[in-house]
Enzyme design. Sequence first.
Site, PDB file in Angstrom:
ATOM      1  N   GLN A  47      17.334 -13.039   0.431  1.00 46.35           N
ATOM      2  CA  GLN A  47      16.510 -12.152   1.250  1.00 46.35           C
ATOM      3  C   GLN A  47      16.806 -10.703   0.872  1.00 46.35           C
ATOM      4  O   GLN A  47      17.898 -10.205   1.142  1.00 46.35           O
ATOM      5  CB  GLN A  47      16.820 -12.369   2.733  1.00 46.35           C
ATOM      6  N   GLU A  54      11.736 -17.668  13.702  1.00 50.70           N
ATOM      7  CA  GLU A  54      12.756 -18.667  14.027  1.00 50.70           C
ATOM      8  C   GLU A  54      13.196 -18.488  15.469  1.00 50.70           C
ATOM      9  O   GLU A  54      14.061 -17.695  15.767  1.00 50.70           O
ATOM     10  CB  GLU A  54      13.933 -18.508  13.064  1.00 50.70           C
ATOM     11  N   ASN A  65      22.380  -6.430  17.722  1.00 53.46           N
ATOM     12  CA  ASN A  65      22.119  -6.689  19.137  1.00 53.46           C
ATOM     13  C   ASN A  65      21.693  -5.434  19.888  1.00 53.46           C
ATOM     14  O   ASN A  65      20.946  -5.519  20.860  1.00 53.46           O
ATOM     15  CB  ASN A  65      23.355  -7.330  19.779  1.00 53.46           C
TER      16      ASN A  65
END
Lengths: 377, 397
Positions: free
Chosen positions: B126, B248, B383
């Site tokens: 990726q 996903e 996060n």
Amino acid sequence: MDFSLNDDHVALRDAVQRFCDGEYPAHQRGNLETPELAATRWAGMAELGLLGLPFDPELGGSGQSAIELMLVAQELGRSLGGGAWLSSVVLAGQLLAKAGTPAQCSRWLPALASGDLRLALAFGEADSRYDLSRVATAARTVNGVCRIDGRKTLVLDGDTADVFFVVARSAGATREPHGLTIFAIDAKARGVHVRPFATLDGRHAAHVDFDGVEVGADAIVGTAGEALPLLESAVDGAAAALCAEAAGAMEALLDLTAEHLKTRKQFGAPLAKFQVLQHRVADMLIALEQVKSMACAAAMAVDAGDAPQRRRIVSAAKSLVGQLGRQVGLAAIQLHGAMGMTDECRAGHYAKRLLVINQLFGDAAHHLQRLSAQPQC
Amino acid sequence: MKLEFSAADEAFRREVRAFVSANLPADIKRKVELGLRLEHEDYVTWFRKLESRGWITPGWPVEHGGPGWNHVQRYIFDEETLLGGAPRIIASGIQMLGPVLIAFGTEAQKKRYLPNIRHSSTWWAQGFSEPGAGSDLAAVRTTAVKGTDADGEHFIVNGHKVWTSYAQWCSMMFALVRTDPTAKAQEGISFLLIDMKSPGVELRPIRMLEGGTDLNEVYLDNVRVPAENLVGELNKGWSYGKYLLGHERTGIAGIGSCKQQLARARTLAEQQGLGDDPLLRSRLAQFDIELMALEFTALRLLSANQKSRVPAVEASMLKVRGTELRQAIYELLVDIAGPNAVPFSAEAQFLDCVGDLPAPVELGTLAANCLDSRKLSIYGGANEVQRNLIAKAFLAA
């Protein structure tokens, strides 16, 4: 595994929401109820069918499950409403419906469903904390007459109850699992002394003394000497409903908080633009989703009727809800700044209810301990 | 509402469990359970077993070789394979590129690349992150200039990609590249497929804090990429990248991994004579509670009519909670190891060297695993970025 709501669920939820919006105006939520207001709201709940929700249709109810109770509790939590619904219907009423004789059920449940009678479960004592078996109140039977002596503490809505279900020890030593019996005692019976008080969250409770109260064997609810499993399942049912109430309260509190952050400006920008506040809100939202999920799971576990699974999931739910509810409640005060410290601001009222919810029917630490003592599933 | 899995779901669970126990090679299982390093052929071996059963691409549509599972089945599969000691599916071709090619690729691209992804014969790197960009993918500076010569239409790519997982095992890379330098940050980016063997591609492994070298830098120096390797439309790469990252959802909470590691913690605690330690018991019970809440939340948010209050951020919520819970469990593992967490040997984290580990083999990898787990809250959008997304959607005026 299915968390979806059907059309009936949605209709019930919407109806309760409309009722709450009417009865509990936003700026009054959490205020101490006057007796008049409490009576009007109670009658309204009876009319809506909320007071008979879990009972059989022939007893004036509509035979709904813990899922429907969860939906109602969530809406009541959102509006900080419901009065004695939890203590009278969910806790005491369901205990009676489950264990009462046909005579007992038909004597009290239709009257409860119609709003003409209130029940209260008196189980806690000064030393018992959250241990349901720690009962010192004594029941002695002589010639078919039971004599009850003891002091019950924190009887929720004990100030307005017409009938008490009192947990007393008819055999065994304090903390033994066997030997507990539940007696139905009229609030006006000789020897019953009710000492009412207000609670932190603007509700009502009472300490109740039973001094030589005499009842017959027909006052026994359930099996004499074997009340603990019944008591435990009733308290678990109420704990599950409290989890749903907490979910509703947290949801409303987050809406209040978002409104505040979007409108209040400091340093030239709305508070909502500050990243540190955004991150707190994100964590509060994640907490809310977890509390909602656990409230659903707890309700389903109560319905499933399998005692070990019920204990495990209700304990997990109540422990997490206790922790997260209090955290979110207190964080909301911080996000409201000094305004959040005032009685006028509703954030504090939600925080108080969430704090009380943790302290009722087993706090986070109690349920953590109960869960860790359970065998792994 | 119903708390139990259906009989069909339970049957499926038994089927997956039986498959794992019959097909997962013992040495791979042992590596996973001990937290040792896996090698390329370990993954390929296991992925080909799954492929032979039609289970390697759970998220793909049936016509492209997906098994047609609903979210509950995917969840059960994830949990059972991980609890059975199988490696997690990490190939970015399967989880990331596949869905993008299926949605936006040309027929020729699908035909050429999808079967090789399923068979694990092509591993894809990726190429998104760049130095100095962090989670800000729109800061892509790698350029791709379109041109034509005697050999036809092509792009000339120049730039520097970083944090490229398992690039040492990859023969191809999908990359975000800037094709219009004059456009605004998120416009002017394209999605390009680059052959890693092309002249001008240079790989440098990055040594990580736990001793591994699975992340790489990739230097692209006048790399020639055929124009047919453009996915979708020119300058629309940003939206394909976003699609890829949001795709996903089922596995994002990592519930199977949480259960795998929590079970490991319980086993090790018993072995260490800590089974009756009240503090540890209480920490384990707390994890049980939080895991249960995460699991029910994942199942509830993924089910039909119980979305979160904030639309489209379910994945972010599950990512934040799931990764932080996993990290906390890894910290617990270190505490269980006690002083045995201190000895360290990067080399001894391979199965054939476990005897060389200066600590008991079950405990010697725990600290390294804990350090490695710190990446969970950094990759896939840190996060903090997820929290921004959650809050901004809720606080939007």
